[in-house]
Enzyme design. Structure first.
Site, PDB file in Angstrom:
ATOM      1  N   ASP A 165       0.893  -1.154   0.000  1.00  0.00           N
ATOM      2  CA  ASP A 165       0.000   0.000   0.000  1.00  0.00           C
ATOM      3  C   ASP A 165       0.935   1.207   0.000  1.00  0.00           C
ATOM      4  O   ASP A 165       2.102   1.108   0.334  1.00  0.00           O
ATOM      5  CB  ASP A 165      -0.879  -0.068   1.260  1.00  0.00           C
ATOM      6  N   CYS A 214      -7.677 -24.153  17.184  1.00  0.00           N
ATOM      7  CA  CYS A 214      -6.381 -23.857  16.568  1.00  0.00           C
ATOM      8  C   CYS A 214      -5.278 -24.261  17.552  1.00  0.00           C
ATOM      9  O   CYS A 214      -5.555 -24.502  18.734  1.00  0.00           O
ATOM     10  CB  CYS A 214      -6.303 -22.381  16.170  1.00  0.00           C
TER      11      CYS A 214
HETATM   12 ZN   LIG Z   1      -7.894 -20.434  18.285  1.00  0.00          ZN
END
Ligand SMILES: [Zn+2]
Length: 528
Positions: free
Chosen positions: A88, A277
């Protein structure tokens, strides 16, 4: 060679492959923002742990912190990242701090010199809460700078982003998209939607994105700056955003905020970590709260990234299965603003229909009147109106309601129904034409009753009042453009009787004869 090739589509979403000099990325793609001056998660970790093959960083910040060194080592060397790097230009810093001590020419040259893969001109973001005069200035100035690019660029292997400005002034967004779209950019981006997203003004976001999309070349990828909450990924992909980037995963982590695909939680409010996760499997909320701040920020950033990448994969899977509408409808119930934004798609239903695939691999699920916005419904209503006329022999119209398992559509049964009704009323069954009526499609002539998707769908009965009114309206539209001498509407207890009530006191009271659906008990027997 820079190329964008679309392999799959659903609604305005598409699975595409965008080829750059450092490799090909598959869209829709989420690009994590890396601040090279403060790397909480290292680019190499993104590559190794997350399989992330593209990121975005800020050329202005790279220039400020690394200057000439980045020219020598290249941006990939500085970041230690072998994938695709988008830069950017510093436009966000203009928006945040008012001005940036760098010119368009300098930042264009610098991005070429550091060997970025996808580069952005130094646009002037419109921002939020500005006057229309100022918004017009940002559109004109961005266009002027966009036109400078052709004379300034020296390399042909870098993809350039043409930012679209105008903010919430949709007429300006439209003209900006058309003008920038006429220039040879590879990607278009919508500037400054971040404040709109931060305030959950998703309905405004729909208007901004679709106005830009409808006026920019559709064959170029579309980038949405600053979209990094997994909550909105399904919606923005539906709108046709192919690429989006954000630092939210890291900014939120710094404030102990934990992203989920249905909203943001504060770590201190969590009894459990609703995620599997590697971070959430290893720790309890209390472990995270008690660890040193830097370690917590890193772990939360990692979790936030896992959530973002998982959501993108779910959205892509939904596109490939052709069930993106079902997915976005389900996910939109996470926040009223999201559902409201989804309802706002009604304004754009014709545009969406035009760009949506005709055939899908599977049937459709309808849950409520929100499904009436779906392109398949728009398409059926439009085609019936424009392309269909009843057979010439048809003098009597018999409207039969769909039952839950579509049993009345069985040839043996509807013939018996027609013969029973004609016998009772003293009519000739030879000139009776059957149309089925049901949510969400409205009127389905017998000849089309098995064509896709008029049979290949499931509906959550009983329909809500909006859906009943929709069907009632479709029936009237159909009757008004036909030449039947007798119209019989068959009803049974429930929604079809509620529908008939709509006609009871209106001008159609005498025109539409309402009769009880015969053989109903017989139908029940057939079902069993
Ligand atoms: Zn997580």
């Amino acid at each position: 060679m820079i190329e964008f090739e679309v392999s799959d589509k659903d609604l305005l979403a598409r699975i595409g492959r965008f080829r750059t000099k450092s490799g090909t990325v598959e869209t829709p793609i989420f690009l994590p923002v890396i601040n090279p001056a403060r790397e909480v998660v290292k680019p190499r970790e993104l590559w190794d742990l997350f399989g992330c093959n593209a990121l975005i960083t800020n050329a202005y910040i790279v220039k400020k912190y690394f200057g000439e060194k980045a020219k020598e080592r290249g941006i990939h060397g500085i970041l230690d990242f072998p994938g695709v790097v988008m830069t950017d230009s510093g436009a966000y810093q203009i928006l945040a701090y008012g001005s940036v001590e760098v010119t368009n020419e300098e930042i264009i040259r610098y991005q070429e010199e550091i060997d970025t893969d996808i580069a952005t001109i130094l646009d002037v973001p419109t921002g939020w809460g500005v006057s229309s005069d100022h918004a017009k200035y940002t559109v004109d100035e961005t266009l002027r700078r966009a036109k400078e690019l052709e004379n300034l660029r020296r390399r042909m292997d870098i993809a350039w982003v043409g930012p679209i400005q105008g903010g919430c002034f949709l007429n300006l967004v439209a003209s900006s998209a058309r003008e920038i779209g006429n220039l040879p950019f590879h990607i278009h981006a919508l500037g400054s939607p971040t404040p709109v997203m931060e305030q959950y003004l998703f309905t405004v976001l729909v208007d901004m994105v679709l106005t830009a999309k409808m006026n920019a070349p559709i064959n170029r990828p579309f980038h949405l700056f600053g979209a990094g909450h997994p909550l909105i990924f399904p919606l923005i992909v539906v709108l046709g955003c192919d690429i989006f980037d954000s630092a939210a995963y890291s900014l939120f982590a710094r404030e102990n905020r934990y992203l989920t695909d249905y909203g943001t939680m504060h770590l201190k409010d969590l009894e459990y970590l609703p995620c599997s996760c590697p971070v959430c499997v290893k720790y309890e909320p209390r472990d995270l709260m008690e660890m040193p701040k830097d370690e917590r920020e890193k772990n939360l950033s990692m979790h936030n990234l896992y959530v973002c990448f998982s959501e993108i994969r779910r959205v892509k899977q939904a596109i490939s299965e052709g069930r993106l509408w079902e997915y976005v409808e389900m996910k939109s119930h996470a926040h009223p603003s999201l559902l409201q934004a989804l309802k706002n798609l009604k304004k754009y239903s014709e545009y969406i229909e035009k760009h949506s695939p005709q055939i899908k691999k599977r049937g459709l699920f309808f849950f409520s009147s929100i499904g009436l916005i779906r392109p398949e419904v728009t398409r059926h209503v439009k085609r019936l109106r424009e392309r269909y006329s009843p057979p010439e022999w048809a003098k009597i119209l018999i409207l039969i309601p769909d039952l839950e398992a579509k049993n009345t559509r069985r040839r043996g049964l509807y013939r018996k129904i027609v013969s029973a009704i004609c016998k009772k009323a003293g009519l000739d069954p030879g000139v009776a034409h059957v149309c089925f009526y049901s949510p969400p499609f409205g009127v389905i002539p017998m000849e089309l009753a098995e064509t896709y998707p008029l049979y290949q769908y499931e509906y959550a009965y009983p329909p809500d009042i909006e859906s009943i009114k929709h069907v009632a309206h479709q029936i009237l539209e159909y009757i008004n453009r036909s030449q039947y001498t007798t119209i019989i509407l068959l009803v049974e207890d429930g929604w079809s009787r509620d529908l008939a009530e709509i006609y009871a006191n209106g001008p159609y009271r005498d025109k539409i004869k309402i009769e009880r659906l015969p053989l109903t008990s017989g139908v029940k027997k057939i079902i069993s």
